[in-house]
Design a protein around this motif. Structure first.
Motif, PDB file in Angstrom:
ATOM      1  N   ASP A  15       0.854  -1.186   0.000  1.00  0.00           N
ATOM      2  CA  ASP A  15       0.000   0.000   0.000  1.00  0.00           C
ATOM      3  C   ASP A  15       0.895   1.242   0.000  1.00  0.00           C
ATOM      4  O   ASP A  15       0.980   1.973   0.996  1.00  0.00           O
ATOM      5  N   ARG A  18      -0.493   4.761   1.068  1.00  0.00           N
ATOM      6  CA  ARG A  18      -1.251   4.889   2.314  1.00  0.00           C
ATOM      7  C   ARG A  18      -0.942   6.205   3.036  1.00  0.00           C
ATOM      8  O   ARG A  18      -1.833   6.840   3.595  1.00  0.00           O
ATOM      9  N   SER A  19       0.323   6.610   3.026  1.00  0.00           N
ATOM     10  CA  SER A  19       0.685   7.840   3.735  1.00  0.00           C
ATOM     11  C   SER A  19       0.018   9.065   3.119  1.00  0.00           C
ATOM     12  O   SER A  19      -0.260  10.045   3.811  1.00  0.00           O
ATOM     13  N   ARG A  21      -2.986   9.113   1.999  1.00  0.00           N
ATOM     14  CA  ARG A  21      -4.374   9.111   2.462  1.00  0.00           C
ATOM     15  C   ARG A  21      -4.483   9.385   3.953  1.00  0.00           C
ATOM     16  O   ARG A  21      -5.380  10.096   4.396  1.00  0.00           O
ATOM     17  N   THR A  22      -3.585   8.789   4.748  1.00  0.00           N
ATOM     18  CA  THR A  22      -3.754   8.780   6.202  1.00  0.00           C
ATOM     19  C   THR A  22      -2.616   9.434   6.969  1.00  0.00           C
ATOM     20  O   THR A  22      -2.743   9.671   8.172  1.00  0.00           O
ATOM     21  N   GLY A  23      -1.481   9.681   6.291  1.00  0.00           N
ATOM     22  CA  GLY A  23      -0.317  10.206   6.989  1.00  0.00           C
ATOM     23  C   GLY A  23       0.509   9.126   7.653  1.00  0.00           C
ATOM     24  O   GLY A  23       1.576   9.404   8.208  1.00  0.00           O
ATOM     25  N   LEU A  24       0.033   7.894   7.601  1.00  0.00           N
ATOM     26  CA  LEU A  24       0.742   6.753   8.193  1.00  0.00           C
ATOM     27  C   LEU A  24       1.088   5.749   7.105  1.00  0.00           C
ATOM     28  O   LEU A  24       0.238   5.419   6.270  1.00  0.00           O
ATOM     29  N   GLU A  25       2.309   5.252   7.142  1.00  0.00           N
ATOM     30  CA  GLU A  25       2.735   4.284   6.139  1.00  0.00           C
ATOM     31  C   GLU A  25       2.413   2.859   6.577  1.00  0.00           C
ATOM     32  O   GLU A  25       2.219   2.576   7.763  1.00  0.00           O
ATOM     33  N   GLU A  26       2.369   1.969   5.601  1.00  0.00           N
ATOM     34  CA  GLU A  26       2.213   0.549   5.900  1.00  0.00           C
ATOM     35  C   GLU A  26       3.437   0.045   6.660  1.00  0.00           C
ATOM     36  O   GLU A  26       4.563   0.465   6.396  1.00  0.00           O
ATOM     37  N   CYS A 215       1.400   5.390  16.472  1.00  0.00           N
ATOM     38  CA  CYS A 215       0.638   5.895  15.323  1.00  0.00           C
ATOM     39  C   CYS A 215      -0.402   6.919  15.771  1.00  0.00           C
ATOM     40  O   CYS A 215      -0.633   7.926  15.087  1.00  0.00           O
ATOM     41  N   ARG A 219      -0.610  10.904  14.547  1.00  0.00           N
ATOM     42  CA  ARG A 219      -1.816  11.577  14.056  1.00  0.00           C
ATOM     43  C   ARG A 219      -2.078  12.873  14.828  1.00  0.00           C
ATOM     44  O   ARG A 219      -2.412  13.911  14.242  1.00  0.00           O
ATOM     45  N   ARG A 222       0.439  15.575  13.771  1.00  0.00           N
ATOM     46  CA  ARG A 222       0.160  16.107  12.433  1.00  0.00           C
ATOM     47  C   ARG A 222      -0.978  17.127  12.463  1.00  0.00           C
ATOM     48  O   ARG A 222      -0.874  18.206  11.876  1.00  0.00           O
TER      49      ARG A 222
END
Length: 228
Positions: A15, A18-19, A21-26, A215, A219, A222
């Protein structure tokens, strides 16, 4: 329907976005994965020109990795985390205090710290300040108070986050651990205590989920940066 040759690892669909979309990587959860699967994933990461975080990776899995893979892996045996090909390029500004009640909680608290390190967050680690000796916590409370977010990690009866919640303004992410005897029930007692805490506004993760706590902190940082 596509088939694969016997012995080859299943297809991995990373994915990568992903970052965005969400700011967090897989991240790669290594427990239950074969060494071949882990190698295959890391080869895909390298091909994509990215870095990635590995969690719950055992020393035995690390020993079986090819030398070419281990060379690019920063592995911490206490937490079972590995940072492959360095920290991510975009850093997250802010400071998080990771506060552990006891040294037995270190595998979980260090998982949180290493996840934050991967995201470039400044980390203050405070260990062995559980409620059995409150003076130890009070000796460090001014340092902890300066953090933007606090992650509180505790087993047994899980009282540490509630105490911190009565002393601090910062957002608190509480992590119950599976440390404890008998009725501690593998972290269930600490989890229930944190969920029932009278310190309002705490976030509570699942048992032993240091990665998830980190995580949550990312969030928060950020959003805080966007609203300043």
């Amino acid at each position: 329907m596509r088939t694969r040759k016997r012995g080859t690892p299943p297809e991995v669909i990373l994915d990568i976005d992903r970052s965005d979309r969400t700011g967090l990587e897989e991240a790669v959860f290594c427990a239950g994965k074969s060494v071949d699967q882990i190698v295959h994933i890391l080869q895909r990461v390298r091909t994509a020109g990215r870095s990635i975080l590995l969690t719950r990776c055992s020393p035995e899995q690390i020993r079986q990795l090819p030398t070419s893979v281990r060379r690019d892996l920063d592995y911490d045996p206490v937490s079972g985390t590995g940072i492959y090909r360095g920290v991510r390029r975009e850093k997250v500004r802010g400071t998080v205090a990771v506060v552990a009640a006891g040294t037995s909680d270190l595998p979980v608290s260090r998982e949180a710290s290493r996840t934050l390190l991967y995201y470039g967050v400044t980390v203050l680690e405070v260990t062995d300040v559980g409620v059995a000796g409150l003076w130890r916590l009070l000796d460090r409370i001014d340092d902890i108070r300066r953090a933007d977010v606090v992650i509180a990690v505790a087993g047994m009866e899980g009282a540490l986050p509630t105490v911190l919640g009565g002393l601090l303004e910062s957002p608190i992410v509480a992590v119950p651990t599976s440390v404890g005897y008998g009725v501690a029930a593998g972290g269930t007692a600490a989890l229930h205590a944190m969920l029932a805490s009278c310190s309002s506004g705490m976030t509570v993760t699942n048992v032993d989920n240091g990665y998830g706590a980190a995580c949550a902190a990312v969030r928060i940082l950020r959003v805080a940066r966007r609203t300043r």
